[in-house]
Design an enzyme around this catalytic site. Structure first.
Site, PDB file in Angstrom:
ATOM      1  N   ASN A   1       2.719  13.300  -2.677  1.00 48.31           N
ATOM      2  CA  ASN A   1       3.271  12.100  -3.500  1.00 48.31           C
ATOM      3  C   ASN A   1       1.966  11.444  -3.940  1.00 48.31           C
ATOM      4  O   ASN A   1       1.325  10.724  -3.306  1.00 48.31           O
ATOM      5  CB  ASN A   1       3.938  11.292  -2.395  1.00 48.31           C
ATOM      6  CG  ASN A   1       4.465   9.946  -2.762  1.00 48.31           C
ATOM      7  OD1 ASN A   1       4.472   9.552  -3.829  1.00 48.31           O
ATOM      8  ND2 ASN A   1       4.619   9.331  -1.750  1.00 48.31           N
TER       9      ASN A   1
ATOM     10  N   LYS B   1       2.097   8.433  -5.667  1.00 45.87           N
ATOM     11  CA  LYS B   1       2.326   7.198  -5.520  1.00 45.87           C
ATOM     12  C   LYS B   1       1.859   6.628  -7.114  1.00 45.87           C
ATOM     13  O   LYS B   1       1.907   7.139  -8.051  1.00 45.87           O
ATOM     14  CB  LYS B   1       1.537   6.415  -4.463  1.00 45.87           C
ATOM     15  CG  LYS B   1       1.937   7.039  -3.156  1.00 45.87           C
ATOM     16  CD  LYS B   1       1.420   6.498  -1.870  1.00 45.87           C
ATOM     17  CE  LYS B   1       2.066   7.162  -0.784  1.00 45.87           C
ATOM     18  NZ  LYS B   1       1.735   6.401   0.461  1.00 45.87           N
TER      19      LYS B   1
ATOM     20  N   HIS C   1      11.366   6.350   0.042  1.00 42.33           N
ATOM     21  CA  HIS C   1      10.075   6.231   0.754  1.00 42.33           C
ATOM     22  C   HIS C   1       9.911   4.586   1.400  1.00 42.33           C
ATOM     23  O   HIS C   1      10.530   3.664   0.687  1.00 42.33           O
ATOM     24  CB  HIS C   1       8.872   6.319  -0.263  1.00 42.33           C
ATOM     25  CG  HIS C   1       7.580   6.471   0.192  1.00 42.33           C
ATOM     26  ND1 HIS C   1       7.011   5.433   0.442  1.00 42.33           N
ATOM     27  CD2 HIS C   1       6.898   7.368   0.437  1.00 42.33           C
ATOM     28  CE1 HIS C   1       5.649   5.602   1.018  1.00 42.33           C
ATOM     29  NE2 HIS C   1       5.600   7.060   1.130  1.00 42.33           N
TER      30      HIS C   1
ATOM     31  N   GLU D   1       7.706   2.558   1.235  1.00 41.43           N
ATOM     32  CA  GLU D   1       7.041   1.566   0.206  1.00 41.43           C
ATOM     33  C   GLU D   1       8.145   1.086  -0.526  1.00 41.43           C
ATOM     34  O   GLU D   1       8.122   0.064  -1.253  1.00 41.43           O
ATOM     35  CB  GLU D   1       5.907   2.163  -0.554  1.00 41.43           C
ATOM     36  CG  GLU D   1       4.797   2.296   0.356  1.00 41.43           C
ATOM     37  CD  GLU D   1       3.726   3.621  -0.066  1.00 41.43           C
ATOM     38  OE1 GLU D   1       3.883   4.020  -1.146  1.00 41.43           O
ATOM     39  OE2 GLU D   1       3.118   3.807   0.915  1.00 41.43           O
TER      40      GLU D   1
ATOM     41  N   GLU E   1       8.326  10.065   8.151  1.00 39.53           N
ATOM     42  CA  GLU E   1       7.009   9.412   7.738  1.00 39.53           C
ATOM     43  C   GLU E   1       7.049   7.929   8.558  1.00 39.53           C
ATOM     44  O   GLU E   1       7.447   6.990   8.131  1.00 39.53           O
ATOM     45  CB  GLU E   1       6.946   8.967   6.368  1.00 39.53           C
ATOM     46  CG  GLU E   1       6.778  10.389   5.404  1.00 39.53           C
ATOM     47  CD  GLU E   1       6.010   9.956   4.202  1.00 39.53           C
ATOM     48  OE1 GLU E   1       5.341  10.758   3.877  1.00 39.53           O
ATOM     49  OE2 GLU E   1       6.299   8.882   3.335  1.00 39.53           O
TER      50      GLU E   1
ATOM     51  N   GLY F   1      -1.123   6.068   4.973  1.00 36.15           N
ATOM     52  CA  GLY F   1      -2.390   5.548   4.300  1.00 36.15           C
ATOM     53  C   GLY F   1      -3.213   4.791   5.298  1.00 36.15           C
ATOM     54  O   GLY F   1      -4.019   4.098   5.055  1.00 36.15           O
TER      55      GLY F   1
ATOM     56  N   SER G   1      -0.833  10.143   6.493  1.00 29.61           N
ATOM     57  CA  SER G   1      -2.213  10.673   6.823  1.00 29.61           C
ATOM     58  C   SER G   1      -2.492  12.195   7.150  1.00 29.61           C
ATOM     59  O   SER G   1      -3.429  12.467   7.999  1.00 29.61           O
ATOM     60  CB  SER G   1      -3.131   9.696   8.019  1.00 29.61           C
ATOM     61  OG  SER G   1      -2.957   8.474   7.602  1.00 29.61           O
TER      62      SER G   1
HETATM   63  P1  PGA Z   1      -0.727   9.377   3.097  1.00 32.29           P
HETATM   64  O1  PGA Z   1       0.832   8.859   2.415  1.00 32.29           O
HETATM   65  O2  PGA Z   1      -0.656  10.865   3.121  1.00 32.29           O
HETATM   66  O3  PGA Z   1      -1.588   8.710   2.049  1.00 32.29           O
HETATM   67  O4  PGA Z   1      -0.644   8.437   4.329  1.00 32.29           O
HETATM   68  C1  PGA Z   1       2.042   9.583   2.805  1.00 32.29           C
HETATM   69  C2  PGA Z   1       3.163   9.157   2.259  1.00 32.29           C
HETATM   70  O5  PGA Z   1       3.532   7.781   2.058  1.00 32.29           O
HETATM   71  O6  PGA Z   1       3.955   9.997   1.618  1.00 32.29           O
END
Ligand code: PGA
Length: 257
Positions: free
Chosen positions: A9, A11, A94, A96, A166, A172, A213
């Site tokens: 992903n 982003k 997601h 976000e 998640e 992140g 992460s």
């Molecule tokens: P990350 O993001 O691996 O940077 O923690 C995962 C995600 O939001 O899909």
């Protein structure tokens, strides 16, 4: 056995030129790993270029979101008809999107239904915030999101869906869930909730990713968990070497390499 699935992903990272060099840098190494499905989820504008680079190969392309209507006066939105020209997958819900763009469980369900109408495989994100976790409400929260996502879906659709668990506090932050926590929520919450409605066969078939992460250093332990069928990888999917390493660790964790 469920085929593991790893999705990168991206982003809001990578211009079209950068997207092309990232895919070119990892494509051959990814294709050399047998038995794991790998999907790139670039920003919309880079999707055609990425699709072109992986055309005819086993590598998949996914969108990071889409709207549920086929077309219309919805400035700024992208429709399933546009997505499916290039993609087999679409990430939906997601955290976000839920947090910064106000997506509700009902919106997420409409998008999932639209994905199935158009033959797209939705990767549906669920997961709790730190506050929910600290209050001890993770199970109830995640099960509620799973039930809302599945509302109105046939058994066949439920089987084809991919969930991504998640935990928001792990995204992140560099602070991944422990393998035991990831296993617990993927198995005893997400899969168990699918089982409630659809029974054991469908629950055993649905694929459940962990995300938050994932790095080369923790991928082997996370992916070794029996109810973790792959990962949704953010930051580490932006580095060719890290993404390839995570895919290789997944193959090893599942006894495929
Ligand atoms: P990350 O993001 O691996 O940077 O923690 C995962 C995600 O939001 O899909």
């Amino acid at each position: 056995m469920r085929t593991p699935i790893l999705a990168g992903n991206w982003k809001m990272y990578k211009t079209v030129a950068e997207a092309k060099s990232l895919v070119s840098a990892c494509k051959d190494d990814l294709l050399a790993v047998a038995g794991v499905e790998v999907v790139f989820c670039p920003p919309f504008i880079a999707i055609p270029a990425v699709a072109d680079l992986v055309a005819g190969s086993a590598l998949g392309v996914g969108a990071q979101d889409m709207y549920w209507e086929n077309e219309g006066a919805f400035t700024g939105e992208v429709s399933p008809l546009m997505v499916k020209e290039f993609c087999r997958y679409v990430v939906i819900g997601h955290s976000e999107r839920r947090e910064y763009f106000g997506e509700s469980d009902a919106d997420v369900n409409k998008k999932i239904q639209a994905a199935f109408r158009h033959g797209l495989t939705p990767i549906v994100c669920v997961g709790e915030s730190l506050e929910i976790r600290q209050a001890g409400d993770t199970e109830t929260w995640v099960a509620g999101q799973v039930r809302a996502a599945l509302a109105g879906l046939s058994g066949e659709e439920a089987t084809g869906l991919v969930f991504a668990y998640e935990p928001i506090w792990a995204i992140g932050t560099g602070l991944a869930a422990t393998p035991q926590d990831a296993e617990h929520v993927c198995g005893a919450v997400v899969r168990a909730t699918v089982r409630e409605t659809y029974g054991a066969d469908i629950a055993d078939a649905v694929r459940i990713q962990y995300g938050g992460s994932i790095k080369p250093g923790n991928a082997l332990d996370l992916m070794s968990q029996p109810n973790v069928d792959g990962g949704l990888v953010g930051g580490a999917s932006l580095q060719a070497a890290d993404f390839v390493a995570i895919v290789r660790h997944t193959a090893r964790a599942k006894g495929l390499a």
